[in-house]
Design an enzyme around this catalytic site. Sequence first.
Site, PDB file in Angstrom:
ATOM      1  N   THR A  27       0.865  -1.179   0.000  1.00 32.40           N
ATOM      2  CA  THR A  27       0.000   0.000   0.000  1.00 32.40           C
ATOM      3  C   THR A  27       0.900   1.226   0.000  1.00 32.40           C
ATOM      4  O   THR A  27       2.113   1.122   0.202  1.00 32.40           O
ATOM      5  CB  THR A  27      -0.905   0.050   1.251  1.00 32.40           C
ATOM      6  OG1 THR A  27      -0.098   0.296   2.410  1.00 32.40           O
ATOM      7  CG2 THR A  27      -1.685  -1.240   1.440  1.00 32.40           C
ATOM      8  N   VAL A  56       3.172  -1.057   4.657  1.00 31.44           N
ATOM      9  CA  VAL A  56       2.447   0.151   5.064  1.00 31.44           C
ATOM     10  C   VAL A  56       3.479   1.257   5.247  1.00 31.44           C
ATOM     11  O   VAL A  56       4.494   1.069   5.920  1.00 31.44           O
ATOM     12  CB  VAL A  56       1.689  -0.078   6.395  1.00 31.44           C
ATOM     13  CG1 VAL A  56       0.798   1.111   6.691  1.00 31.44           C
ATOM     14  CG2 VAL A  56       0.867  -1.364   6.342  1.00 31.44           C
ATOM     15  N   VAL A  82       7.202  -2.277   7.177  1.00 31.39           N
ATOM     16  CA  VAL A  82       7.192  -0.816   7.210  1.00 31.39           C
ATOM     17  C   VAL A  82       7.857  -0.277   5.942  1.00 31.39           C
ATOM     18  O   VAL A  82       8.995  -0.631   5.621  1.00 31.39           O
ATOM     19  CB  VAL A  82       7.916  -0.294   8.470  1.00 31.39           C
ATOM     20  CG1 VAL A  82       7.988   1.229   8.455  1.00 31.39           C
ATOM     21  CG2 VAL A  82       7.206  -0.795   9.722  1.00 31.39           C
ATOM     22  N   LYS A  83       7.106   0.566   5.240  1.00 32.20           N
ATOM     23  CA  LYS A  83       7.619   1.123   3.979  1.00 32.20           C
ATOM     24  C   LYS A  83       8.266   2.479   4.273  1.00 32.20           C
ATOM     25  O   LYS A  83       7.625   3.376   4.842  1.00 32.20           O
ATOM     26  CB  LYS A  83       6.450   1.292   3.014  1.00 32.20           C
ATOM     27  CG  LYS A  83       6.750   0.943   1.585  1.00 32.20           C
ATOM     28  CD  LYS A  83       5.447   0.939   0.793  1.00 32.20           C
ATOM     29  CE  LYS A  83       5.709   0.779  -0.680  1.00 32.20           C
ATOM     30  NZ  LYS A  83       4.483   0.971  -1.460  1.00 32.20           N
ATOM     31  N   VAL A  84       9.520   2.616   3.864  1.00 37.89           N
ATOM     32  CA  VAL A  84      10.305   3.831   4.147  1.00 37.89           C
ATOM     33  C   VAL A  84      10.917   4.328   2.834  1.00 37.89           C
ATOM     34  O   VAL A  84      11.505   3.537   2.096  1.00 37.89           O
ATOM     35  CB  VAL A  84      11.431   3.516   5.168  1.00 37.89           C
ATOM     36  CG1 VAL A  84      12.319   4.726   5.405  1.00 37.89           C
ATOM     37  CG2 VAL A  84      10.857   3.013   6.488  1.00 37.89           C
TER      38      VAL A  84
END
Length: 217
Positions: A27, A56, A82-84
């Site tokens: 996402t 996310v 975790v999207k960074v």
Amino acid sequence: MKCFIDTADVAEIREALSLGILDGVTTNPTLVAKTDRPFKDVILEICRLVPGPVSVEVVSTNAEGMVREGRELASWAPNIVVKVPLTPEGLKAIRVLSREGIRVNTTLIFQPLQALLAAKAGAAYVSPFVGRLDDVAGYGMRLVADILEIFRHYGYTTEVIVASVRHPMHVLEAARLGAHIVTMPFAVMMQVVKHPLTDVGLARFLEDWQKVPEKPF
Ligand code: G3P
């Protein structure tokens, strides 16, 4: 090759799951905004539906904020990744989160050295955006090939998620290059599943079936 869906739309995710080929979800803030649903509700529903990783994205732009948001997101469900974004601050956050055992998907990768840095920092995944590079007359799939080659040289276990996919040829090229994962919008997934000649062929078989005498069903 693992197949992820690039959406926050639960109806699309359910349909993709029923096809039996879905390995995970990615996402981003744009995709969540499209659902017009409270952020945490939609993410938790996706995490319950899908056993695989669900990426996310953090929205802070400094490392401290990214780490704080990343820790919170990771506490919501065991399958959250975790999207960074790969900025200097993002790189610092990737190192901290990865050392805590939180899986990071590094997003907005547009050149191979960004992927190398993410891998060095301990990211579990990197997401080269192939469609957006093609949009500005770049070579999206060349980026993927370069990243895979570099990772092979140094034995990085970071997985490459081919993202910003626009059409089935991106998926085919990803598979030919040996990319670990491709994340597809629902529309592209259906383009991959369906073929017009299969539909025409099936219609013809069914027409001819009507001529078969004493059919058992
Ligand atoms: O999820 C990130 C990425 O796949 C975005 O794709 O189509 O907005 O370039 P797109």
